[in-house]
Design an enzyme around this catalytic site. Structure first.
Site, short mmCIF file in Angstrom:
data_model
loop_
_atom_site.label_atom_id
_atom_site.label_comp_id
_atom_site.label_asym_id
_atom_site.label_seq_id
_atom_site.Cartn_x
_atom_site.Cartn_y
_atom_site.Cartn_z
N GLU A 86 0.97 -1.06 0.03
CA GLU A 86 -0.05 -0.12 0.02
C GLU A 86 0.73 0.85 -0.11
OE1 GLU A 86 -2.13 0.81 3.66
OE2 GLU A 86 -4.16 1.64 2.27
N LYS A 165 -9.26 4.15 -2.08
CA LYS A 165 -9.48 3.69 -1.20
C LYS A 165 -11.27 3.91 -0.75
CE LYS A 165 -8.07 2.34 3.25
NZ LYS A 165 -6.51 1.92 4.03
N CYS A 199 -4.67 -2.87 2.85
CA CYS A 199 -4.74 -2.78 4.20
C CYS A 199 -6.58 -2.58 4.95
CB CYS A 199 -4.39 -2.21 4.78
SG CYS A 199 -3.68 -1.54 6.79
#
Ligand SMILES: *[C@@H]1O[C@H](CO)[C@@H](O)[C@H](O)[C@H]1NC(C)=O
Ligand SMILES: *[C@@H]1O[C@H](CO)[C@@H](O)[C@H](O)[C@H]1NC(C)=O
Ligand SMILES: *[C@@H]1O[C@H](CO)[C@@H](O)[C@H](O)[C@H]1NC(C)=O
Ligand SMILES: *[C@@H]1O[C@H](CO)[C@@H](O)[C@H](O)[C@H]1NC(C)=O
Ligand SMILES: *[C@@H]1O[C@H](CO)[C@@H](O)[C@H](O)[C@H]1NC(C)=O
Ligand SMILES: *[C@@H]1O[C@H](CO)[C@@H](O)[C@H](O)[C@H]1NC(C)=O
Length: 352
Positions: A86, A165, A199
């Protein structure tokens, strides 16, 4: 050569094994070899979990140069897919350190990637030149904001998926802006159906449920950095224990082989959640990637959803119907799209 590539592209999509053309047999779509990058990008504070950023600077251009070398090395070692952690481009501020952010926010924005852009083009070219799929994770800069983006690039250098995200986690949400739900798509490849999250999205029903509903064969998880188990310097949310808990649970719920790349620790879990490969954070970064070959023979290529499954419309309705009577059915501020303007970030108007 061009004609052959067009032929390859149009023939193989969606089929398990290519047999109709004499040179298609050189690619074995029943064997997906993955390379998980676990080395840090340039400027990453080391040793892992060292939060001292003095004298360290992230550098997108140098990071792309390192990525090109890893892409070439992975392809030469037989990998069909390379996965980056990430925000690897240009690097994750470890601990999301507020002091570092305030001192470096302008530099960080300058080293975030634009799509399209010169660094993006170099990465697409590297995928094509080396005939390898890329799973990228990067800080993306638009005119107004920065986003925590991910992308899957084909071995022909085509953008198969580009997402941001949906809701950055914790303090991340003060810097990076919220993405949209449209990116929660599973893509079809000759190696099976792939999905990608980053994540703590693996903890969140918003991101997990739509992706699980799409019956992935391979799930790609990008973590920023992960220490080894029982690391006394790790905050709870950084620990291997907590993050592996989410990723392994995801693997079981998806029934998908789950590959997890992070700076330091990286791993592969079978569709049953049992670990099939791992490399500890304590292994020196002179071994920059973890390799693993996945046998895709048993993937059910015609299954793209399951109306009778746990992640189905029926279950979604059941959750809504069973909503506890005393909790108001209101849409709170949490789900409102949050945008942080670069102009505000530059004035350190970080709305903590
Ligand atoms: C098939 O592809 C390989 C690798 O690109 C090449 O070396 C070989 O000559 C090709 N074979 C035929 C029959 O075209
Ligand atoms: C942080 O790193 C700098 C540069 O390497 C060094 O001079 C400084 O002493 C370090 N600070 C701490 C608290 O370790
Ligand atoms: C970016 O990296 C490339 C490849 O290493 C190098 O040729 C170029 O000079 C770099 N550009 C900048 C602005 O540093
Ligand atoms: C899968 O591919 C890798 C990389 O080319 C190779 O090392 C491995 O032997 C292959 N596995 C099988 C079962 O063919
Ligand atoms: C791959 O999986 C299939 C189906 O589960 C199995 O029959 C085959 O032996 C496996 N191949 C290898 C090389 O392990
Ligand atoms: C594959 O999935 C399809 C669609 O869900 C289903 O009808 C079929 O029974 C599955 N095949 C196997 C072998 O499980």
């Amino acid at each position: 050569m061009l004609l052959l590539k067009i032929l390859l592209a149009s023939t193989v999509v969606g089929s398990a094994v290519a047999t109709t053309c004499d040179n298609l047999t050189t690619t074995d779509y029943n064997n997906l070899t993955v390379a998980l990058v676990r080395a840090p990008p340039p400027g990453f504070p080391l040793p892992l979990l060292n939060r001292n950023y003095t004298g360290l600077n992230f550098d997108l251009n140098a990071t792309v140069t390192d990525a090109e070398a890893f892409i070439e090395e992975a392809a030469q070692n037989g990998a069909n897919l390379i996965v980056f952690p990430e925000l690897w481009f240009p690097g994750y501020p470890v601990g999301n350190n507020p002091k570092w952010i305030v001192d470096h926010v302008e530099e960080y924005i300058d080293n975030s990637m634009t799509v399209p852009g010169p660094h993006w083009s170099r990465l697409l070219a590297a995928a094509k030149t080396n005939n390898i799929y890329l799973a990228l994770a990067f800080s993306e800069r638009t005119a107004e904001s920065i986003y925590m983006a991910q992308a899957i690039i084909s071995n022909y250098g085509e953008v198969l998926l580009h997402r941001q995200k949906v809701r950055p986690s914790g303090g991340e949400r003060d810097i990076w802006s919220d993405g949209t739900m449209e990116g929660l798509r599973v893509i079809d490849t000759p190696y099976g159906r792939w999905g990608i999250l980053e994540c703590w999205e693996h903890f969140r029903p918003t991101e997990v449920f739509p992706l699980l509903a799409q019956a992935e064969h391979i799930h790609i998880a990008a973590a920023p950095y992960t220490p080894d188990a029982k690391d006394p310097n790790a905050l709870s949310w950084e620990t291997l224990e907590v993050n592996a808990g989410a990723v392994r649970t995801y693997a079981v719920n998806a029934g998908a082989v789950t590959i997890w790349a992070g700076v330091g620790y990286s791993a592969v879990y079978g569709a049953d959640g049992i670990e099939t490969a791992e490399m500890l954070a304590s292994v020196p970064f002179t071994t920059p990637m973890l390799y693993n070959s996945i046998n895709t023979t048993s993937f059910n290529r015609s299954k793209t959803y399951n109306v009778n499954g746990e992640q189905s419309w029926g279950v979604l309705k059941q959750i809504e119907d069973a909503w506890p009577y005393y909790i108001p059915k209101v849409i709170g501020t949490f789900v409102l799209k949050k945008q942080n303007l670069i102009s505000d970030l530059l004035q350190y108007n970080i709305t903590a």
